[in-house]
Design an enzyme around this catalytic site. Structure first.
Site, PDB file in Angstrom:
ATOM      1  N   LYS A 141       0.809  -1.318   0.142  1.00 11.28           N
ATOM      2  CA  LYS A 141       0.097   0.327   0.088  1.00 11.28           C
ATOM      3  C   LYS A 141       0.737   1.231  -0.144  1.00 11.28           C
ATOM      4  O   LYS A 141       0.552   2.053  -0.504  1.00 11.28           O
ATOM      5  CB  LYS A 141      -1.001   0.154   1.640  1.00 11.28           C
ATOM      6  CG  LYS A 141      -2.061  -0.981   1.018  1.00 11.28           C
ATOM      7  CD  LYS A 141      -2.987  -0.576   0.511  1.00 11.28           C
ATOM      8  CE  LYS A 141      -3.860  -2.481   0.573  1.00 11.28           C
ATOM      9  NZ  LYS A 141      -4.773  -1.887  -0.385  1.00 11.28           N
ATOM     10  N   SER A 201      -3.935 -12.129   3.489  1.00  9.00           N
ATOM     11  CA  SER A 201      -4.481 -11.901   2.266  1.00  9.00           C
ATOM     12  C   SER A 201      -3.335 -12.855   1.816  1.00  9.00           C
ATOM     13  O   SER A 201      -3.104 -13.243   0.172  1.00  9.00           O
ATOM     14  CB  SER A 201      -4.855 -10.743   1.877  1.00  9.00           C
ATOM     15  OG  SER A 201      -4.028  -9.651   1.917  1.00  9.00           O
TER      16      SER A 201
END
Length: 315
Positions: free
Chosen positions: A49, A275
């Site tokens: 991110k 994830s």
């Protein structure tokens, strides 16, 4: 292991990217494709991110929609918030975060450590339910009515795709030979779309596979549900997800993803979150289907250090 990039960084922001790629050794069946994993937890906050956070801020600065003295606002499950808090700290912008107690405490603490101000939207039993993201978005929308606020609005901000295109270009530079398939879990869809664009621009024929939790497989079934895989499976179609840039959607069992995260740490030395485990489960499925002589690529999206307060690595 030295960083691939050479020289001294002018700031911590220049340490974003150029993350290593490793070949899985022990968990891949002998008669299957190679599985390569890009270790995005080598980024400064331990997450991919960082790429999109930097892109959202710098593209807004270039357009003049974000100016000195303004405050940045975002809704986030944690990693985007940590990355934005990091970028804003370096650049000197105050940062307000709308988040929830459904997300890892370490992520909330990280945002505070970088100086962010948090607004917590309560969850139902600590779960990521279909109504949670819309409630967080509405809270951010209210804050954004202030003219001194710049709302990055990640779900609708195409700058995140620009930020992730570099990840795709790095893969093309790092991997010898063709990439036959790339798979990744979908939250904002920025990573999948960015990599897809970079590969397509290079005339790659790689199949692009979108992954999601099987218990909230909205993209493949139209039915949202409850899950606890942070950052993905938002219960709707992300506005930036363009069907022209992917070939298939697969639902992956959350239990298998959690078990895979533990196996990655214990057998491959890759310490990542749920994830990332989900991504590798999907990659192994593709590896068995395509067989030897092919290359499957996926991403370890963040560090397992963000999950130590939960139950992922208990016992």
């Amino acid at each position: 292991m030295p960083l691939p990039a050479k020289g001294v960084c002018a700031s911590a922001l220049q340490a974003i990217g150029n993350t290593p790629v490793v070949r899985l050794q022990k968990i891949v069946p002998t008669i299957s494709a190679d599985v390569l994993v890009k270790l995005e937890y080598f980024n400064p906050t331990g997450s991919y991110k960082d790429r999109m956070a930097l892109s959202m801020i710098e593209e807004a600065e270039a357009r003049g929609t974000l100016r000195p003295g303004m405050t940045v606002v975002e809704y986030t499950g944690g990693s985007t918030g940590s990355s934005l808090a990091f970028v804003c700290a370096v650049k000197g912008y105050p940062f307000k975060v709308v988040s929830s107690d459904a997300f890892a405490r370490e992520k909330l603490q990280t945002m505070r450590a970088f100086g962010a101000e948090l607004m917590i939207v309560p969850s139902v039993g600590g779960q990521v339910t279909p109504d949670l993201t819309p409630r967080m978005i509405e809270a951010a929308r209210e804050l954004a009515k202030d003219p001194g606020i710049y709302w990055t609005d990640q779900l609708h901000n195409a700058d995140i795709i620009t930020g992730h295109e570099k990840l795709g270009r790095e893969l093309l530079e790092q991997i010898e030979g063709p990439i036959h398939a790339f798979c990744g879990a979908v939250g904002t869809a920025g990573m999948l779309m960015g990599v897809a664009r970079a590969l397509r621009q290079a005339n790659s024929q790689a199949r692009m596979i979108a992954l999601e939790p099987a218990s909230s497989a909205f993209l493949s079934t139209g039915k949202a549900g409850t899950h606890h895989v942070e950052g993905i499976g938002i219960g709707s179609v992300p506005p930036l997800l363009d069907s022209a840039f992917y070939d298939e959607v697969r639902g992956i069992d959350e239990g298998e993803a959690r078990q895979m995260a533990r196996r990655l740490a214990q057998e491959e030395g890759i310490f990542a979150g749920v994830s990332s485990g989900l991504n590798v489960v999907g990659a192994l499925q593709l590896a068995q289907e395509l067989g030897a002589g092919h290359t499957i690529v996926t991403v370890a999206v963040d560090t397992g250090l963000k999950y130590l307060a939960g139950d992922l690595y208990e016992g």
